[in-house]
Design an enzyme around this catalytic site. Structure first.
Site, PDB file in Angstrom:
ATOM      1  N   GLU A   1      -2.471 -59.392  -8.767  1.00  0.00           N
ATOM      2  CA  GLU A   1      -1.717 -59.473  -7.514  1.00  0.00           C
ATOM      3  C   GLU A   1      -0.703 -60.609  -7.563  1.00  0.00           C
ATOM      4  O   GLU A   1      -0.763 -61.485  -8.434  1.00  0.00           O
ATOM      5  CB  GLU A   1      -2.678 -59.691  -6.345  1.00  0.00           C
ATOM      6  CG  GLU A   1      -3.425 -61.014  -6.411  1.00  0.00           C
ATOM      7  CD  GLU A   1      -4.408 -61.177  -5.268  1.00  0.00           C
ATOM      8  OE1 GLU A   1      -3.943 -61.482  -4.155  1.00  0.00           O
ATOM      9  OE2 GLU A   1      -5.629 -61.009  -5.497  1.00  0.00           O
TER      10      GLU A   1
ATOM     11  N   ASP B   1      -8.572 -54.014   2.061  1.00  0.00           N
ATOM     12  CA  ASP B   1      -9.091 -53.911   0.693  1.00  0.00           C
ATOM     13  C   ASP B   1     -10.190 -52.860   0.621  1.00  0.00           C
ATOM     14  O   ASP B   1     -10.224 -52.034  -0.304  1.00  0.00           O
ATOM     15  CB  ASP B   1      -9.665 -55.251   0.217  1.00  0.00           C
ATOM     16  CG  ASP B   1      -8.622 -56.345   0.103  1.00  0.00           C
ATOM     17  OD1 ASP B   1      -7.428 -56.064   0.296  1.00  0.00           O
ATOM     18  OD2 ASP B   1      -9.019 -57.500  -0.176  1.00  0.00           O
TER      19      ASP B   1
ATOM     20  N   LYS C   1     -15.346 -63.627  -0.006  1.00  0.00           N
ATOM     21  CA  LYS C   1     -15.434 -64.980   0.544  1.00  0.00           C
ATOM     22  C   LYS C   1     -16.582 -65.106   1.539  1.00  0.00           C
ATOM     23  O   LYS C   1     -16.872 -64.186   2.302  1.00  0.00           O
ATOM     24  CB  LYS C   1     -14.116 -65.361   1.219  1.00  0.00           C
ATOM     25  CG  LYS C   1     -12.930 -65.447   0.265  1.00  0.00           C
ATOM     26  CD  LYS C   1     -11.663 -65.834   1.009  1.00  0.00           C
ATOM     27  CE  LYS C   1     -10.488 -65.981   0.043  1.00  0.00           C
ATOM     28  NZ  LYS C   1     -10.039 -64.694  -0.516  1.00  0.00           N
TER      29      LYS C   1
END
Length: 316
Positions: free
Chosen positions: A31, A148, A165
């Site tokens: 990315e 995502d 996360k």
């Protein structure tokens, strides 16, 4: 030989990536948000080059993805990296933003989701990211679920990461992926990792220690007709990890403060990440670099194993 459509009018391949795909070499997509939004210039460009070097060290070719002049860049030159790293105000482009940014002809920094769109179009079966998005805490009220996860259900790309996360609701994230039949494989680990933390506290659905078996699993998933991704996780190196309990305590306190200040939606993630960075006295900076490099390296290794496996199958 690659099945990639090199004449696709929405794709601009670098010479290196085009040659690699044409000749059947392993390629790993990356990315560009980490370049345009993750770090200040020129540290961001130096970091991007380190990530690409980690892929190359394993024998694969990196393909950093961005959007410019109405097309996806599939692989960036040094000049491209410098331009994306030094240009201010490049918008972060998730899946929903792609058509507008392409139509306007501007620049866009790709997220996990939009990078998967591009990688799938380009015929690149591997993508590396430090961490993925997921279901946010309080999603039962906010419906805040990362694009995502939606894109995983649409793109035939193997995603290599260090989990999601800790600021997310990792239990609900795993439930969502199970519901959508997205395979989760943890490489040489029993647990689903949580970015800075080696364990999220949740057991991984599958542990595999052999790169060839992972390659075979990916191939089987797509041979079964599935149009979705395969998620491969690997925890941060132990010496760079931050304790799970420490991070969880910080996040809970920061989440209460964010709610008190009315910070929700897109602003919540950077707010919580800044809180963790401040409370850990910058340990997250080292941890972030560690997972960026380690996931890129593993993606390179697995991309090579996948190519080798496919060649063996073709020769059988």
């Amino acid at each position: 030989m690659s099945k990639t459509d090199f004449s696709h009018d929405l794709l601009r391949f670098s010479d290196e990536v085009k040659e690699a795909l044409h000749s059947g070499k392993p390629v790993v997509a990356l990315e560009s948000t980490v370049i345009a939004h993750g770090l200040p210039y020129p540290e961001n460009v130096a970091t991007a080059r380190k990530i690409e070097a980690a892929v190359r060290a394993e024998g694969a070719i990196p393909a950093t993805i961005g959007i410019e002049n109405g097309r996806f860049l599939i692989g960036m030159s040094d000049a491209d990296l410098e331009r994306f790293g030094s240009t201010r105000g490049i918008p972060k482009a998730s899946s929903r933003d792609i058509p507008v940014i392409l139509a306007q002809g501007g620049m866009g920094a790709t997220t996990v989701a939009s990078s998967l769109v591009a990688a799938d179009l380009a015929g690149i079966p591997f993508f590396a990211s430090a961490g993925i998005g997921g279901v946010h805490r309080g999603a039962e009220r906010s419906m805040d679920i990362s694009a995502d996860l939606i894109q995983f259900t649409r793109s035939r790309v193997a995603v290599v990461c260090a989990g999601a996360k800790s600021i997310l609701d990792l239990g609900l994230t795993l439930e969502y992926l199970e519901t959508q039949c997205v395979p989760i494989i943890s490489y040489q680990s029993d647990d689903f990792p949580a970015f800075y933390c080696r364990s999220s506290g949740f057991h991984s659905p599958h542990r595999l220690d052999d790169a060839t078996v992972i390659a075979r699993s990916i191939d089987m998933h797509w041979k079964l007709g599935n149009q979705s991704s395969v998620l491969i996780t690997h925890p941060i190196h132990e010496e760079d990890a931050i304790g799970t309990d420490e991070v969880e305590s910080i996040i809970r306190e920061a989440a209460v403060q964010a709610e008190h200040e009315g910070i929700r939606g897109p602003g919540a993630t950077p707010y919580l990440m800044r809180a963790v960075a401040k409370a850990t006295e910058g340990k997250t900076v080292k941890a972030n670099m560690s997972v960026l490099i380690s996931t890129a390296a593993l993606a390179g290794k697995l991309a090579c194993a996948h190519i080798d496996y496919l060649r063996q199958q073709n020769q059988a």
